[in-house]
Design a protein around this motif. Structure first.
Motif, mmCIF file in Angstrom:
data_model
loop_
_atom_site.group_PDB
_atom_site.id
_atom_site.type_symbol
_atom_site.label_atom_id
_atom_site.label_comp_id
_atom_site.label_asym_id
_atom_site.label_seq_id
_atom_site.Cartn_x
_atom_site.Cartn_y
_atom_site.Cartn_z
ATOM 1 N N PRO A 197 40.117 27.996 40.884
ATOM 2 C CA PRO A 197 39.380 28.377 39.906
ATOM 3 C C PRO A 197 37.867 28.956 40.597
ATOM 4 O O PRO A 197 37.195 29.989 39.954
ATOM 5 C CB PRO A 197 38.953 27.032 39.185
ATOM 6 C CG PRO A 197 40.318 26.320 39.441
ATOM 7 C CD PRO A 197 40.665 26.612 40.639
ATOM 8 N N SER A 198 37.583 28.352 41.708
ATOM 9 C CA SER A 198 36.156 28.754 41.876
ATOM 10 C C SER A 198 36.508 30.292 42.641
ATOM 11 O O SER A 198 35.502 31.044 42.758
ATOM 12 C CB SER A 198 35.721 27.779 43.425
ATOM 13 O OG SER A 198 36.791 27.927 44.453
ATOM 14 N N ILE A 199 37.471 30.761 43.235
ATOM 15 C CA ILE A 199 37.663 32.136 43.778
ATOM 16 C C ILE A 199 37.581 32.790 42.618
ATOM 17 O O ILE A 199 36.924 34.044 42.623
ATOM 18 C CB ILE A 199 39.161 32.046 44.304
ATOM 19 C CG1 ILE A 199 39.055 31.254 45.733
ATOM 20 C CG2 ILE A 199 39.302 33.554 44.839
ATOM 21 C CD1 ILE A 199 37.955 31.579 46.792
ATOM 22 N N ILE A 200 38.232 32.726 41.545
ATOM 23 C CA ILE A 200 38.261 33.668 40.109
ATOM 24 C C ILE A 200 36.760 33.574 39.770
ATOM 25 O O ILE A 200 36.188 34.784 39.493
ATOM 26 C CB ILE A 200 39.168 33.185 39.136
ATOM 27 C CG1 ILE A 200 40.500 32.991 39.887
ATOM 28 C CG2 ILE A 200 39.197 34.084 38.103
ATOM 29 C CD1 ILE A 200 41.541 32.210 38.818
ATOM 30 N N LEU A 201 35.973 32.747 39.503
ATOM 31 C CA LEU A 201 34.659 32.443 38.998
ATOM 32 C C LEU A 201 33.738 33.218 40.047
ATOM 33 O O LEU A 201 32.919 34.248 39.596
ATOM 34 C CB LEU A 201 34.192 31.089 38.842
ATOM 35 C CG LEU A 201 35.027 30.225 37.768
ATOM 36 C CD1 LEU A 201 34.654 28.847 37.625
ATOM 37 C CD2 LEU A 201 34.970 31.179 36.418
ATOM 38 N N HIS A 202 33.818 33.081 41.419
ATOM 39 C CA HIS A 202 32.992 33.762 42.271
ATOM 40 C C HIS A 202 33.122 35.189 42.080
ATOM 41 O O HIS A 202 32.346 36.008 42.273
ATOM 42 C CB HIS A 202 33.215 33.239 43.652
ATOM 43 C CG HIS A 202 32.428 31.976 43.981
ATOM 44 N ND1 HIS A 202 33.208 31.023 44.807
ATOM 45 C CD2 HIS A 202 31.566 31.090 43.450
ATOM 46 C CE1 HIS A 202 32.295 30.073 44.798
ATOM 47 N NE2 HIS A 202 31.391 30.076 44.024
ATOM 48 N N HIS A 203 34.392 35.778 41.968
ATOM 49 C CA HIS A 203 34.897 37.080 42.045
ATOM 50 C C HIS A 203 34.140 37.718 40.361
ATOM 51 O O HIS A 203 33.636 38.862 40.577
ATOM 52 C CB HIS A 203 36.462 37.516 41.721
ATOM 53 C CG HIS A 203 36.622 38.738 41.600
ATOM 54 N ND1 HIS A 203 36.349 39.777 42.434
ATOM 55 C CD2 HIS A 203 37.233 39.364 40.334
ATOM 56 C CE1 HIS A 203 36.807 40.994 41.836
ATOM 57 N NE2 HIS A 203 37.374 40.602 40.771
ATOM 58 N N LEU A 204 34.127 36.996 39.166
ATOM 59 C CA LEU A 204 33.659 37.478 38.223
ATOM 60 C C LEU A 204 32.319 37.817 38.286
ATOM 61 O O LEU A 204 31.869 38.523 37.450
ATOM 62 C CB LEU A 204 33.801 36.567 37.185
ATOM 63 C CG LEU A 204 35.309 36.509 36.677
ATOM 64 C CD1 LEU A 204 35.798 35.238 35.478
ATOM 65 C CD2 LEU A 204 35.767 37.626 36.067
ATOM 66 N N TYR A 205 31.569 36.993 39.403
ATOM 67 C CA TYR A 205 29.978 37.519 39.336
ATOM 68 C C TYR A 205 29.873 38.851 39.802
ATOM 69 O O TYR A 205 28.702 39.647 39.491
ATOM 70 C CB TYR A 205 29.523 36.554 40.441
ATOM 71 C CG TYR A 205 29.067 35.181 40.069
ATOM 72 C CD1 TYR A 205 27.815 35.010 39.233
ATOM 73 C CD2 TYR A 205 29.690 33.944 40.503
ATOM 74 C CE1 TYR A 205 27.644 33.566 38.772
ATOM 75 C CE2 TYR A 205 29.220 32.864 40.129
ATOM 76 C CZ TYR A 205 28.390 32.610 39.199
ATOM 77 O OH TYR A 205 28.064 31.339 38.820
#
Length: 868
Positions: free
Chosen positions: A780-788
């Motif tokens: 989840p952290s990879i996806i959320l960081h990418h959405l930034y």
């Protein structure tokens, strides 16, 4: 000289009550009549004698324990004995006068008492005459009764003699009839002795002797003559019964043994006979144990000439030169013969005990075992209440006589243990043979115990040996077991000390030396692998050696900057560490494979030692792998120095990788050629499926590189369309470099799937992300960081919000789980929402609700491995 008047002591007593005092003055009052008591009391109340009681001198004469000697001594010592004597004389005169007065006053009463005495004397004379007459009558009656009494006594003796004679004749006739039956029984089988009913003959024989002894038929000539033949017949019966019993014991024939036992029971000699049999078999067992370790006999049987010629036995129990091999072989042969003899002895005794436990006398129904063994019946009932499974198993541990097999086995074990201790200290030759060949010696004993247990395993009957008895036999050779284990440990320790000397540091053993240790360990295991118990004991010694090996190898590991450098070729210190790691890997793998076929407990025994070997092997190269990984991570961190947001289309379509990726590829190739190729010399090593220390560390490093790259690629901001193309090309180059030089990426599992999912994810439209199946393969952290990267600039990432460097933020991510990371991301989303609301805007960026939705759902559904 005038004396004052002194009252008498009796004036205080009632006139009618006798006084208990024994003084003459007090006894005088008993002669007074009741009619004159009052007058006398009144007169004496004023008598001078009343003052005697209060006088210090005369009061002593009234005491019951008066002593004239004491009074005389006191008077003489007072200094005036003459005065005292005069006082006493005056008192005597006074008492005499008083006594005369009393007699005169009681004259009539005294005369009446005298007439009473004359009447009593006359009555006594009459009684004496009557007694004399009675005695005369008794003498007359006695003379009239004595003759009938004598007649009765004589006839009583005659009747008793008649009864005794009649009984003697009856018992003599019965004994003669029984003797005739015995003669007829024996004569009927004269032609064929096997047809003789020994039990019946023994019963007749016993009855005859019982009659003779019980009724004392000695002195009857015809009985005495017949008794000599009966005793001779009894001897023949015993011999025949012993033949049958011995034949049945040798052939383990229950019928013959039962017949023999019944005969001796009928003879009344069962317990004695069984005791003799037990002592016989016990003696055979003890002799076999003693003969098995007789070195002189061993030397003679081996052709040593009884110890005098070449090959004989010295005084210390060591064969002469040239006789060792033959003596060794002879010793093992005699031990094998001893085991066979002990087996036959114990099985025979058990067979006897079995028949005794089943055979009952047909007339009295007495169990023969109860006749032989005094059993504690309270203990039997206690055993029954304990719920024993078999009919006799509760007899073993109760009070009373021990079972027959227990007695014989206990004596054999005691003799065997003493003999083993004796040869261990007295014969260096036997000690060496039994120490080096302990597995063979233990196998002999174990086979003996197994054979006895198997041959005496009958339902409802006690086995010949209990578990305690087996343990005692095994304990008898523990002295050689200890020596064998010490020898095993010494051999292996010497090998370790030879290849890892304490005084030398930095030396690396050769492959041949390592192979020698592994071969020696394998030989030790193979020598005892047929016995599980002994195998575990040897494995414990091997475990000690492996711990020693791990300690010595750990001492040889090179540390410091030279061992951790990754910029140049492998240094000598690193090469030594590589060699140690490979050697320890080889030992770990080979020893682990040796115990594969053994029970699980074997692995438990060696697990700590193998773990120590594995740990030292890891320690020898872990620092190098950490240094290589730090170098690769520093190359990946350079991704933040690239301009993925301002690349032109031409730069994006360039086939060359980014500068940081080129440096990463160079480092991987360098590590592969200078380090990993030495640890993993074959390109197929990682494809064999064997997970050793090096492949595990390489796998971990390759996985870390992929995850670390995805993490920092997701943090790249801004990311233009041309930048996405360049990043996708970098990911392809990374996959190729890791797969060719580190580890096959398709075998990495989740890290590889995450890399393959992240590449197409960056090209998806924001509206397509929520329903994309690619999210399942990404943390989840990879996806959320990418959405930034897809949000506005005012939506700051935790990296930007906390003003951290990419390295600092990466270290924080390593120490947190997915739930904690989401809390940090949620804080930035809340800040963004607050700013929007503060400006009065009514709409958020499309990324905001998507991140809220994905963050909540993905962290709830994320696997535990991703959360931590």
């Amino acid at each position: 000289m005038a004396w004052p008047a002194m009252p008498l002591p009796r004036s205080s007593l009632p006139p009618s009550t006798p006084t208990s005092s024994s003084s003459p003055l007090q006894r005088l009052s008993t002669f007074k009549s009741s009619s004159t008591a009052t007058t006398t009391t009144t007169a004496t109340a004023t008598s001078p004698l009343d003052s005697f009681a209060s006088d210090p001198i005369f009061s002593a004469f009234l005491s019951p324990d008066f002593s004239s000697t004491t009074f005389s001594s006191a008077a003489l010592s007072s200094g005036s004995p003459a005065s005292t004597a005069e006082k006493l004389e005056n008192a005597i005169r006074l008492l005499e006068s008083q006594l005369r007065s009393e007699v005169l006053s009681r004259h009539d009463e005294l005369l009446s008492q005298l007439s009473s005495l004359q009447h009593a004397d006359h009555t006594l004379a009459t009684v004496r005459s009557a007694v004399s007459s009675l005695q005369s009558s008794l003498r007359r009656v006695r003379s009239e009764l004595s003759d009938p009494l004598k007649s009765i006594q004589t006839q009583t003796v005659q009747l008793s003699n008649l009864h005794r004679t009649t009984e003697l004749l009856q018992h003599s006739i019965r004994a003669l009839r029984l003797s005739k039956k015995l003669r007829d029984l024996i004569s009927s089988s004269a032609g064929d002795p096997d047809k003789l009913d020994l039990a019946k003959a023994a019963q007749l024989h016993c009855e005859i002797l019982t009659l003779h002894d019980e009724y004392d038929l000695r002195g009857v000539d015809v009985v005495d003559e017949e008794l000599a033949w009966v005793r001779e017949t009894g001897d023949k019966l015993r011999r025949e019964a012993m033949k049958v019993l011995s034949r049945g014991m040798e052939g383990l024939n229950q019928a013959e043994v039962g017949t023999g036992l019944q005969v001796f029971y009928n003879l009344g000699e069962l317990r004695t006979t069984v005791e003799q049999m037990i002592e016989k078999y016990k003696s055979v067992g003890l002799k076999s144990v003693s003969a098995a370790l007789d070195m002189k006999a061993i030397s003679a049987s081996a052709g040593g000439g009884g110890g005098f010629g070449p090959g004989g036995i010295r005084g210390s129990g060591t064969p002469q030169i040239g006789g060792g091999a033959k003596a060794r072989e002879a010793l093992w042969q005699r031990m094998a013969g001893c085991m066979d003899k002990l087996h036959s002895v114990l099985v025979a005794v058990w067979h006897l005990q079995r028949v005794l436990s089943k055979k009952r006398d047909p007339f009295t129904h007495v169990l023969l075992l109860d006749v032989v063994i005094q059993v504690c019946w309270i203990g039997i009932l206690r055993g029954i209440l304990r719920g024993c499974g078999c009919s006799m198993s509760f007899l073993r541990d109760q009070e009373g006589d021990a079972m027959l097999t227990d007695r014989v086995w206990e004596a054999i074990v005691k003799a065997f243990a003493n003999q083993m201790k004796s040869v261990f200290t007295a014969s260096s030759f036997v000690k060496e043979i039994f120490t080096m060949g302990y597995p063979k010696l233990f196998s002999m004993i174990e086979n003996l115990l197994e054979r006895i247990s198997r041959d005496t395993d009958v339902k409802g009957v006690l086995p010949a040996i209990s578990s305690e008895g087996k343990d005692k036999m095994i304990a008898a050779v523990e002295i050689f077991q200890t020596a064998f284990l010490a020898l095993c440990l010494g051999r292996l320790s010497d090998l370790v000390n030879s290849i890892f000397p304490v005084s030398s540091r930095g030396s690396v053993p050769s492959k041949e030396q390592i192979s020698r240790i592994i071969s020696r360990i394998q030989e030790e295991i193979e020598a005892v692998q047929l016995d599980g118990r002994l195998t575990l004991l040897v494995l414990r010694e091997i475990g000690k050696v492996l711990l020693l090996l791990a300690q010595r190898a750990e001492y040889q590991i090179s540390t410091g900057p030279e061992a951790r450098q990754v910029s140049g070729p492998a240094t000598p210190a690193q090469l030594r560490n590589f060699a140690l790691c490979q050697h320890l890997q080889e030992i770990h793998a080979r020893v682990s494979s040796m115990i594969t076929g053994l029970p699980a407990i074997a692995a438990d025994v060696l697990s700590p030692s193998l773990g120590a070997i594995y740990g030292v092997a890891c320690d020898s190269i872990t620092s190098l792998f950490q240094a290589m990984l730090d170098r690769l991570e520093s190359c990946i961190l350079q991704i933040h120095e690239q301009k993925f947001g301002t690349l032109g289309l031409d730069a994006a379509m360039d086939n060359n990788a980014s500068s940081y990726m080129e440096e990463l590829q160079k480092c991987i190739l360098h590590f592969r050629s200078d380090f990993l190729s030495r640890l993993l010399p074959s390109t197929n090593t990682t494809n064999t499926g064997a997970e050793n220390i090096c492949t595990r560390l390489v796998r971990r490093m390759a996985s870390r590189v992929l995850i670390f790259f995805i993490r920092h690629a997701s943090l790249v901001r801004p990311l233009s369309e041309s930048g996405k193309l360049r990043m996708a090309r970098d990911m392809a180059e990374l996959e190729l470099a890791v797969g060719q030089s580190l580890f096959p990426v398709e075998q990495l599992g989740a890290p590889y799937r995450a890399l393959r999912a992240f590449r197409p994810l960056i090209f998806l439209d924001t509206s397509q992300l929520a329903a994309s199946p690619l999210l399942q393969d990404l943390p989840p952290s990879i996806i959320l960081h990418h959405l930034y990267t897809r949000g506005p600039d005012e939506l700051q990432s935790p990296l930007q919000r906390n003003k951290l460097t990419p390295l600092q933020y990466s270290l924080w991510l390593d120490s947190q789980g997915e739930d904690q990371i989401w809390k940090g991301i949620k804080a930035t989303l809340d800040d963004y929402a607050s700013r929007v609301r503060a400006r009065g805007d009514k709409e958020f960026s499309p990324v905001y609700p998507l991140m809220i939705q994905l963050g909540s759902s993905l962290t709830e559904n994320a696997p535990a491995s991703q959360k931590h």
